[in-house]
Design an enzyme around this catalytic site. Structure first.
Site, short mmCIF file in Angstrom:
data_model
loop_
_atom_site.label_atom_id
_atom_site.label_comp_id
_atom_site.label_asym_id
_atom_site.label_seq_id
_atom_site.Cartn_x
_atom_site.Cartn_y
_atom_site.Cartn_z
N HIS A 51 62.99 58.84 18.70
CA HIS A 51 64.28 59.00 19.37
C HIS A 51 65.15 57.79 18.99
CE1 HIS A 51 67.00 59.01 22.90
NE2 HIS A 51 66.62 60.26 23.11
N ASP A 70 56.57 54.50 23.46
CA ASP A 70 57.63 55.21 24.16
C ASP A 70 56.97 56.41 24.84
OD1 ASP A 70 59.54 57.06 24.85
OD2 ASP A 70 60.70 56.89 22.99
N GLN A 111 58.22 61.08 27.00
CA GLN A 111 57.80 62.49 27.04
C GLN A 111 56.32 62.62 27.41
OE1 GLN A 111 59.79 65.06 26.82
NE2 GLN A 111 61.63 63.98 26.17
N LYS A 137 62.48 62.05 33.86
CA LYS A 137 61.70 63.05 33.13
C LYS A 137 60.39 63.35 33.87
CE LYS A 137 63.69 61.86 28.78
NZ LYS A 137 64.51 62.77 28.02
N CYS A 163 68.81 63.58 19.59
CA CYS A 163 68.82 62.11 19.43
C CYS A 163 67.78 61.67 18.40
CB CYS A 163 68.58 61.38 20.75
SG CYS A 163 69.88 61.65 21.94
N1 PMP Z 1 62.37 58.51 23.95
C1 PMP Z 1 62.12 59.82 24.01
C2 PMP Z 1 60.97 60.38 23.24
C3 PMP Z 1 62.97 60.63 24.77
O1 PMP Z 1 62.74 61.95 24.82
C4 PMP Z 1 64.04 60.06 25.48
C5 PMP Z 1 64.99 60.91 26.29
N2 PMP Z 1 65.42 62.07 25.63
C6 PMP Z 1 64.23 58.68 25.38
C7 PMP Z 1 63.37 57.94 24.62
C8 PMP Z 1 65.35 57.99 26.09
O2 PMP Z 1 65.20 58.12 27.48
P1 PMP Z 1 66.37 57.68 28.47
O3 PMP Z 1 67.62 58.30 27.93
O4 PMP Z 1 65.95 58.26 29.78
O5 PMP Z 1 66.42 56.19 28.47
#
Ligand code: PMP
Length: 404
Positions: A121, A198, A201, A224, A362
């Site tokens: 991401h 990270d 998910q 999440k 993203c």
């Molecule tokens: N890493 C992953 C794998 C994600 O799916 C997301 C959210 N889509 C993020 C990071 C970023 O999370 P946040 O926007 O809640 O900080």
């Protein structure tokens, strides 16, 4: 409990119509819906004990402080961490930036390397890129196969004495790939690198034991995992956090301030400058307790069934191809249909009450690697049902017929 209608009744938002059709919410990888316990905990906080924490000597301040610190303990136990290793942050994004700007700034120098994977991401790419630019370090990328599996041989080849940090996602939000993080961590440690996982998910699907993983840093977002937005967790090993410089300066993170010199508070407060998201912190603990009540085994079983059923159902659709067919996947199905733009499919599904996500998720570098602009993504939570998948598949076929 735990019949599907019991489970769905816990989520008031699911019981509504969108565009005249019962809502089918398949955008759980973007954010999860919130159970009654979480919604009530927010109301209870503001109607019963809202107060600033750690400072006041009065009744409400003590209640709020106790609830906030209790939540930290709940989260620590959930991850098998020490309580002081749990830092409240705004979310995964802030957790990663915090590590890049503190540990990274203190430990990465010109000529060093930071490794990420091709499926990250943006929030697990850009902070490292910024650090590399500042320090004259190099960002290296572990390639993936077309299936969406990481190329572990290539990863091993990238590792060297120059590697200072490996930052990798546990589960890909765009493809659903579950990465072999235990192995990734062990290999990185062999060359003396630290690893940030990270887990944005992952926490909502999988049991995470930071000690068993031996992970150095791990970040996730409350929203999440059935909790509020604007709150998340950065786990770090105690000895690393203690040695790191602070992130933001301000109230709470200090021990003593004079105009000549400031000394800093102990962890985790060293990384929690200013009045935090008190309600968010407290309610994230409630969300984690909710997951424990439902049970990760129950969640994993339901989601595996939905992934299996959804994959089967969609594979019968003419012209549909899956993007991401890794050996181990969580309940995310990314797909494309013929040469139809994903956004057009998403819009027509929305008209039929179905929420999916379309676009690059993203993950622009991943899309570039796959030579596509984006995908349609259906992501399931344990409160979704096979019947919803049936309706979704029919609606998808109808949309495709209209767009072909
Ligand atoms: N890493 C992953 C794998 C994600 O799916 C997301 C959210 N889509 C993020 C990071 C970023 O999370 P946040 O926007 O809640 O900080």
């Amino acid at each position: 409990m735990n019949t599907i209608s019991d489970v769905r009744n816990l989520f008031p938002i699911l019981n509504q119509k969108v565009n005249g059709k019962p809502l089918i919410y398949f955008d759980n990888a973007a954010t999860s819906q919130k159970p009654k316990q979480v919604i009530e905990a927010i109301e209870n906080y503001y109607s019963q004990y809202n107060s600033n924490i750690h400072r006041g000597a009065h009744y409400l301040a003590n209640l709020a402080t106790e609830a906030y610190e209790h939540s930290r303990q709940v989260i620590a136990q959930y991850l098998n961490a020490e309580t002081q290793e749990i830092n409240f942050v705004r979310g995964t994004t802030e957790g990663i930036n915090l590590v890049a700007q503190t540990y990274g700034k203190a430990n990465v120098k010109a000529g060093d390397e930071i490794i990420v994977s091709a499926m990250e991401h943006h929030s697990n790419i850009v902070p490292w890129q910024m650090l590399c630019e500042e320090k004259g370090a190099t960002l290296k990328v572990v390639p993936i196969f077309d299936s969406g599996d990481l190329d572990m041989e290539a990863y091993e080849k990238l590792l060297s004495a120059k590697t200072k940090i490996v930052a990798v996602t546990y589960i890909s939000n765009a493809l659903g790939t579950v990465n072999p993080v235990q192995e990734i961590i062990a290999k990185a440690h062999e060359v003396g690198a630290v690893v940030l996982v990270d887990a944005a998910q992952a926490v909502q699907h999988k049991k995470i034991d930071v000690k068993a993983l031996d992970v150095d840093f791990l970040a996730f977002s409350g929203h999440k995992v059935f909790g509020p937005t604007g709150i998340g967790i950065l786990y770090g090993k105690r000895e690393l956090l203690e040695a790191m410089p602070p992130y933001m300066g301000g109230g709470e993170m200090i021990d003593n301030v004079t105009f000549e010199k400031t000394t800093f508070n102990k962890i985790p407060y060293k990384f929690e400058a200013g009045t935090p998201h008190i309600e968010g912190g407290i309610v994230l603990g409630k969300a984690i307790e909710f997951v424990q009540e439902i049970g990760l085994d129950f969640i994993a079983e339901k989601e595996a069934e939905l992934l299996h059923y959804g994959t089967q159902k969609l594979s019968a659709i003419d012209g549909l191809r899956f993007v991401g067919t890794a050996q181990e996947k969580c309940s995310v199905i990314s797909f494309l249909v013929k040469d139809i733009h994903p956004y057009d499919i998403g819009t027509l599904l929305d008209k039929q009450g179905i929420a999916i996500r379309t676009g690059h998720h993203c993950c622009q570098p991943l899309m570039k690697r796959l030579q596509i602009e984006g995908t349609c993504r259906a992501s399931f939570a344990f409160y979704n049902t096979a019947e919803e998948i049936d309706v979704f598949a029919k609606a998808l076929e109808k949309s495709i017929a209209m767009l072909s």
